[in-house]
Design a protein around this motif. Structure first.
Motif, short mmCIF file in Angstrom:
data_model
loop_
_atom_site.label_atom_id
_atom_site.label_comp_id
_atom_site.label_asym_id
_atom_site.label_seq_id
_atom_site.Cartn_x
_atom_site.Cartn_y
_atom_site.Cartn_z
N ILE A 1 0.85 -1.20 0.00
CA ILE A 1 0.00 0.00 0.00
C ILE A 1 0.88 1.24 0.00
O ILE A 1 1.83 1.33 0.77
CB ILE A 1 -0.96 0.00 1.20
N MET A 2 0.56 2.13 -0.90
CA MET A 2 1.34 3.35 -1.02
C MET A 2 0.41 4.56 -0.97
O MET A 2 -0.71 4.51 -1.47
CB MET A 2 2.07 3.37 -2.37
N LYS A 3 0.91 5.60 -0.35
CA LYS A 3 0.27 6.90 -0.53
C LYS A 3 1.00 7.51 -1.71
O LYS A 3 2.23 7.66 -1.69
CB LYS A 3 0.47 7.74 0.73
N GLY B 1 5.67 9.72 -3.05
CA GLY B 1 5.19 8.43 -2.52
C GLY B 1 5.64 8.16 -1.09
O GLY B 1 6.72 8.57 -0.68
N ILE B 2 4.76 7.46 -0.37
CA ILE B 2 5.14 6.94 0.95
C ILE B 2 4.62 5.50 1.02
O ILE B 2 3.46 5.24 0.70
CB ILE B 2 4.49 7.74 2.10
N GLY B 3 5.49 4.58 1.40
CA GLY B 3 5.07 3.19 1.57
C GLY B 3 4.47 3.03 2.96
O GLY B 3 5.14 3.27 3.96
N GLY C 1 3.08 0.15 4.53
CA GLY C 1 3.59 -1.03 5.24
C GLY C 1 5.08 -0.89 5.52
O GLY C 1 5.55 -1.26 6.60
N ARG C 2 5.80 -0.36 4.54
CA ARG C 2 7.25 -0.25 4.72
C ARG C 2 7.59 0.71 5.86
O ARG C 2 8.53 0.48 6.62
CB ARG C 2 7.93 0.20 3.44
N THR C 3 6.82 1.78 5.98
CA THR C 3 7.11 2.74 7.07
C THR C 3 6.92 2.08 8.43
O THR C 3 7.73 2.26 9.34
CB THR C 3 6.20 3.97 6.94
P1 ATP Z 1 12.94 0.93 -3.93
O1 ATP Z 1 14.15 1.63 -4.45
O2 ATP Z 1 13.03 0.58 -2.47
O3 ATP Z 1 12.49 -0.19 -4.81
P2 ATP Z 1 11.30 2.74 -5.35
O4 ATP Z 1 12.24 3.83 -5.68
O5 ATP Z 1 10.96 1.73 -6.34
O6 ATP Z 1 11.78 2.01 -3.99
P3 ATP Z 1 9.06 4.53 -5.35
O7 ATP Z 1 8.64 4.15 -6.71
O8 ATP Z 1 9.67 5.86 -5.13
O9 ATP Z 1 9.99 3.39 -4.72
O10 ATP Z 1 7.82 4.31 -4.37
C1 ATP Z 1 7.45 5.18 -3.32
C2 ATP Z 1 7.47 4.47 -1.99
O11 ATP Z 1 6.76 3.24 -2.02
C3 ATP Z 1 8.85 4.07 -1.52
O12 ATP Z 1 9.50 5.15 -0.90
C4 ATP Z 1 8.55 2.96 -0.54
O13 ATP Z 1 8.21 3.49 0.73
C5 ATP Z 1 7.33 2.30 -1.13
N1 ATP Z 1 7.68 1.07 -1.87
C6 ATP Z 1 8.25 0.96 -3.09
N2 ATP Z 1 8.40 -0.32 -3.44
C7 ATP Z 1 7.89 -1.06 -2.41
C8 ATP Z 1 7.75 -2.46 -2.16
N3 ATP Z 1 8.15 -3.35 -3.07
N4 ATP Z 1 7.19 -2.86 -1.01
C9 ATP Z 1 6.78 -1.97 -0.09
N5 ATP Z 1 6.89 -0.63 -0.25
C10 ATP Z 1 7.44 -0.17 -1.40
#
Ligand code: ATP
Ligand code: MG
Length: 590
Positions: free
Chosen positions: A177-179, A461-463, A465-467
């Motif tokens: 889930i992402m914001k 973006g903000i993750g 679950g990851r946060t």
């Molecule tokens: P990463 O380099 O870790 O793969 P990303 O650069 O692909 O991240 P973004 O596309 O900028 O990530 O996505 C925005 C946010 O979504 C990230 O900052 C992260 O918090 C979250 N996110 C991205 N990929 C994942 C994933 N596979 N699982 C959980 N959260 C994720």
């Protein structure tokens, strides 16, 4: 427990409709003793053990009630920071027509991470890994005048990325889930303000979450400029290497960290000479054998661009290549290291013997090599190297770039101070997109003077679950989670020790109600379990305030408060416990 009692506990709801209190007797928080076999990170182990998540398939997890409460809190923190800055929430479809991805040109770029599927009419769809295309599609249809801008739209929604190595539980899932927020502006000035607003919002969000984080400059691909920042939770297990200047405020992802005041590797020019170098397979062995610094050994690496054109890339022996810098140097074209068989067929010699001398492929080199006078390079022959090699004279370098990964002690590109490193988990990313998507999809507005201009976009973006996983990764001990108050699913673990004692239970339920009336969120452990088990579970679940009511404490009309983070124990008069805890909680949240 009888149903009536249970209902009574659930009677009081917070403004969002969540019960202030739950009873562990009934609450669905399936804890387990064993660590999951596939877990490497502490946060992953603890999230399974504390009943937060369960795995359905690789990188695909269910969020159980305890987790969802924490997620909702994070979402509220995010919403309030964004809403007060004028961003508006919407919700876009998860399934997107593939056609939009062809239009934006990302159909090929995104590669196998993009989950593609067909509907019953054989039409192509994807499950959205991100939503630039969809949001730009709405904007191009609905927004036509500068009067409608600036606009910032966001959603909190499920994404799917078919990650090559899903791991660490929900930290790097496939479904997550992402914001995601998108800003739309008429000109650069306004776009800069929108970016800054989001930057400030993110700073507020992660501060309010109680996280120890850093904001670093991030790679923004071929777009350039320092228009991308990542928000990193600092943790040893983080996948990102972060660079900090010891002197000024410069902070960057290692991928991005520039080396401006690099040192040329200089010296007196010599003559090119072929020497026998038996059994020297690695830079260090070769340097030792030849009695030269590793810096004078030139590593020649063959890279293949997306369009299959090869490049020979030269970098000093004591340095590693930064592939992101290499890509950016070549206008953002994705590059990969050649496979051994490719290297052999392109260069005519095995990978280890590749030489720039007489090479037929374009050569690009790191800046540090430019003035090298006595370099060591391969000869194309096993067990032989050239010494005394000088670029320009012995081989032709087409262009020089900053290609090396920054390392500990390198000079800061801003002030010349010294760089040091930390590890981080990326939880948020703010990115200035420019007109990439608006031009590809034709999202434009008419300006005041009647001219048309493509809308300038940003994405953020903000993750979710990851946060939460990162928060646990940063804050735990051997016994379990240590929640920051702001993200904790509940605030108080209320533990009556002798549940058979009716009068003790009456007093505990009374305290439960007082805590709830004081707006505290309480998980009451009214299970008939031994104290040891209850305390162990309380540590595992990690709520900030553990309040124990026992026959012993009640003899003095007291209860015992133990703070999870500090371990500090305070005996509280039971009559004023709720007041005391409310003050403690409110202080922690501010
Ligand atoms: P990463 O380099 O870790 O793969 P990303 O650069 O692909 O991240 P973004 O596309 O900028 O990530 O996505 C925005 C946010 O979504 C990230 O900052 C992260 O918090 C979250 N996110 C991205 N990929 C994942 C994933 N596979 N699982 C959980 N959260 C994720
Ligand atoms: Mg990614």
């Amino acid at each position: 427990m009888d149903r009536e009692r249970e209902r009574k506990l659930l009677e009081k709801l917070d403004p969002y409709g969540e019960p202030y209190g739950q009873s562990l007797l009934r609450y669905f928080v399936p804890t387990q003793k064993e660590d999951p076999a596939d877990a490497e990170l502490v946060s992953h182990k603890l999230m399974i053990r504390a009943g937060l998540i369960r795995k359905l398939a690789g990188g695909i997890y269910s969020y159980l009630p305890f987790m969802l409460r924490s997620m909702r809190k994070l979402e509220r923190i995010i919403r309030s920071a964004l809403n007060t800055r004028g961003a508006q929430e919407l919700l876009l479809p998860a399934v997107q027509p593939y056609e939009l991805w062809r239009e934006s040109g990302r159909d090929k770029k995104y590669g196998p991470e993009l989950l593609r599927l067909k509907d019953r009419h054989d039409r192509d769809f994807v499950i959205g890994p991100t939503h630039e295309e969809v949001i730009t599609d709405i904007i191009r249809h609905e927004i036509h005048s500068f009067r409608d801008l600036p606009l910032n739209l966001y959603q909190i929604q499920t994404k799917f990325r078919d990650e090559i190595r899903p791991r660490f539980g929900v930290m790097r899932g496939r479904e997550f889930i992402m914001k995601d927020a998108y800003s739309f502006d008429e000109d650069e000035d306004s776009a800069g303000k929108s970016y800054q607003d989001m930057y400030d919002a993110y700073t507020e969000i992660f501060s309010r979450c109680g996280l120890n984080f850093a904001t670093v400059e991030a790679d923004s691909g071929a777009i350039g400029g320092s228009y991308s920042h990542e928000f990193m939770v600092l943790a040893e297990s983080g996948e990102n290497n972060l660079v900090f200047c010891n002197h000024c405020s410069y902070a960057a992802n290692q991928e991005k960290a520039e080396l401006l005041s690099y040192k040329f590797i200089k010296g007196q020019k010599g003559t090119l000479e072929k020497v026998y170098t038996p059994n020297c397979r690695h830079v260090d062995q070769l340097a030792k054998f030849l009695k030269v610094p590793e810096a004078t050994i030139i590593k020649s690496m063959l890279f293949i661009a997306e369009d299959n054109s090869p490049y020979l890339v030269l970098i000093p022996g004591h340095r590693e290549i930064n592939t992101i810098k290499l890509q950016n140097a070549l206008n953002g074209v994705p590059m990969r290291l050649a496979e051994p068989n490719e290297a052999e067929s392109i260069m005519g010699v095995p990978m280890g013997f590749v030489t720039p001398v007489g090479a037929k492929v374009p050569i690009i080199a790191d800046n540090m090599i430019k003035e090298m006078a006595q370099g060591v390079v391969g000869t194309g022959e096993k067990d032989y190297h050239f010494i005394g090699a000088a670029p320009g004279r012995d081989f032709t370098v087409h262009s020089y770039f900053d290609l090396a990964l920054a390392t500990e002690g390198d000079p800061c590109p801003r002030c010349g101070g010294e760089l040091s490193f930390k590890k981080g988990i990326e939880v948020g990313h703010v990115f200035k997109l420019g007109t990439k998507y608006s031009e590809a999809l034709g999202a434009k507005v008419t300006r005041k003077d009647g001219s048309e201009t493509p809308i300038i976009m940003g994405c953020y973006g903000i993750g979710i679950g990851r946060t939460i996983a990162a928060s646990i990764e940063q804050s735990h001990d051997k016994d379990g989670i240590i929640w920051p108050v702001a993200l904790s699913p509940f605030e108080v673990a209320l533990i009556p020790l002798q549940v058979q004692n009716d009068s003790l239970m009456e007093k505990t339920y009374k305290l439960f109600n007082e805590l709830i009336d004081a707006t505290l969120e309480v998980l009451i452990d009214d299970r008939d379990e031994r104290p040891g088990k209850k305390f162990k579970d309380a540590d595992l679940l990690g709520l900030p305030y553990r309040v124990t009511v026992s026959e012993k404490s009640l003899a003095k009309d007291e209860c015992e408060l133990k703070e999870r983070a500090s371990g500090k124990i305070t005996m509280l008069p039971i009559a004023s416990a709720s007041e005391y805890l409310k003050a403690l909680r409110d202080k922690a949240l501010n």
